[in-house]
Design an enzyme around this catalytic site. Structure first.
Site, PDB file in Angstrom:
ATOM      1  N   ASP A  58      -3.496  11.547   8.697  1.00  0.00           N
ATOM      2  CA  ASP A  58      -3.412  10.896   7.392  1.00  0.00           C
ATOM      3  C   ASP A  58      -3.739  11.937   6.327  1.00  0.00           C
ATOM      4  O   ASP A  58      -4.547  12.844   6.566  1.00  0.00           O
ATOM      5  CB  ASP A  58      -4.385   9.721   7.295  1.00  0.00           C
ATOM      6  CG  ASP A  58      -3.983   8.715   6.221  1.00  0.00           C
ATOM      7  OD1 ASP A  58      -3.477   7.630   6.578  1.00  0.00           O
ATOM      8  OD2 ASP A  58      -4.149   9.032   5.025  1.00  0.00           O
ATOM      9  N   CYS A 103       7.070  -1.299   5.312  1.00  0.00           N
ATOM     10  CA  CYS A 103       6.393  -2.443   4.680  1.00  0.00           C
ATOM     11  C   CYS A 103       6.879  -2.641   3.243  1.00  0.00           C
ATOM     12  O   CYS A 103       6.260  -3.361   2.471  1.00  0.00           O
ATOM     13  CB  CYS A 103       4.880  -2.246   4.708  1.00  0.00           C
ATOM     14  SG  CYS A 103       4.293  -0.805   3.783  1.00  0.00           S
TER      15      CYS A 103
END
Length: 389
Positions: free
Chosen positions: A246, A333
């Site tokens: 990340d 998403c």
């Protein structure tokens, strides 16, 4: 109650129970209406059609009910009770192995602009409309009554969703430092103060459980790992190694804490704070199970073209990297990216990478993120599980 009148012929979507009134459909607005007010919506002939929250912008009214009733304590309690009954029906509420679920999912629970996620004894409430922000204390009061002993705290978290409002994060009821919750028997820390969304991505619960079934003996790469959910499910599934990536140092810290909470001193896991594309360019080809769960690439229709290019580029790199016989979990998403958009982007990526690919599963949001049948826009999470040769 203040009133909004529609133009002639602009009531058709409301007659089909779509819960939004767009600004272009409005003929007249009472002069004293303020943002966040509860308003009655009437047809051009003056006939009642709906009650909702008014807000300036493209979506002018978010409909709370198509009945001409007051929006009072009884209304909020009824809506929350209905949401709880659904979560009990699908086996989430009152499940000792799972103290994490979404209790209210906006339009999907006939409460547009409101999100409530439950983490153990704390409910985290988030407003996405000014009207819901103004009603937050009344909603919290009824939430405590409806949930009973299931919750002891209500935390309000809308600084990021309503940055232009005085919407400081904090407890509306109770107060607790216990931020460990349980999902399918695994523990994790929830950062409801500084974390994204309400502190955890509840919508991937079932997809994480599916990944666990594929993890045994695999070398796993979890891109955009955030709090490491897919990573510690892979470890419980018997993965040989798990790498979490990340770009956020806070996310990597939380991932490491969550892995240690479930698998203390386990040497199979390693986390990297690095840009996703740079990592994929330099990491080698040692993975046979890859998860791509990026943040929304497109938050509005104007960004759709660039978003689809981004999904193609990202998936192409994964196809080039993954070993023969590997499995790729890939997601979008972005609400404006349809299932067909996303599939075409992934198919293009597979063709550019010149890999043989078969679909094993087509994934979506779980049952505690219901889609109102009259509001198909609520179906936002798309996923594919692919076998790559």
């Amino acid at each position: 109650m203040k009133q909004i009148q529609l133009k002639r012929g602009k009531d058709e979507s409301l007659l089909r129970f779509h819960p939004w009134v767009f600004s272009g459909a409005i003929q007249h607005v009472d002069s004293d209406i303020q943002e966040g007010d509860i308003v009655r919506v009437v047809t051009s002939a003056g006939q009642f059609i709906a009650v909702g929250h008014y807000q300036e912008g493209s979506i002018a009214v978010r409909v709370l009910t198509f009945s001409d009733v007051p929006i009072d304590d009884q209304f909020w309690a009824s809506r929350l009770q209905s949401a709880l009954i659904l979560r009990k029906t699908i086996g989430l509420a009152d499940n000792p192995e799972n103290t994490t679920y979404r209790l209210v999912h906006g339009e999907g629970d006939h409460l547009p602009g409101l999100i409530i996620d439950v983490y153990g004894k704390t409910a985290v409430m988030q407003a996405h409309s000014i009207g819901m922000h103004f009603c937050r204390k009344q909603i919290a009061s009824q939430l405590v009554k409806v949930m009973g002993s299931r919750i002891e705290n209500v935390f309000y978290k809308s600084e990021t969703t309503l940055p232009f409002m005085d919407s400081e994060n904090g407890f509306l009821y109770g107060g607790s430092d216990d931020n460990v919750a349980l999902e399918n028997g695994l523990k994790f820390y929830v950062d409801w103060l500084r974390g994204q969304k309400t502190g955890f991505f509840v919508d991937q619960r079932e997809n994480r459980l599916l990944l666990e079934r594929y993890a045994r003996g695999k070398r796993v790469l979890n891109m955009f790992c955030y709090t490491g959910g897919f990573s510690f499910y892979a470890m419980r599934g018997g993965a040989e190694l798990v790498h979490s990536v990340d770009s956020s140092a806070k996310a990597i810290e939380l991932t490491n804490r969550n892995v240690a909470l479930n698998f203390p001193n386990d040497q199979r896991h390693q986390a990297f704070c690095e840009d996703a594309f740079k990592f994929l360019d330099s990491c080698g080809q040692g993975y046979n199970l890859i998860i791509l769960d990026p943040p929304a690439f497109a938050k509005h229709r104007g960004a759709l073209h660039n978003a689809l290019k981004g999904y193609t580029r990202l998936n192409q790199k994964a196809f080039q990297l993954i070993q023969t016989g590997g499995v790729l979990f890939t997601f979008s998403c972005s609400q404006v990216v349809t299932k067909d958009h996303f599939r075409n982007a992934v198919f293009t990526a597979a063709a550019l990478a010149r890999r043989k690919v078969r679909i094993l599963h087509q994934l979506h949001q779980p049952a505690d993120h219901p889609v109102n049948i009259y509001h198909p826009e609520g179906e936002y999470l798309k996923g594919l599980v692919l076998y790559v040769e």
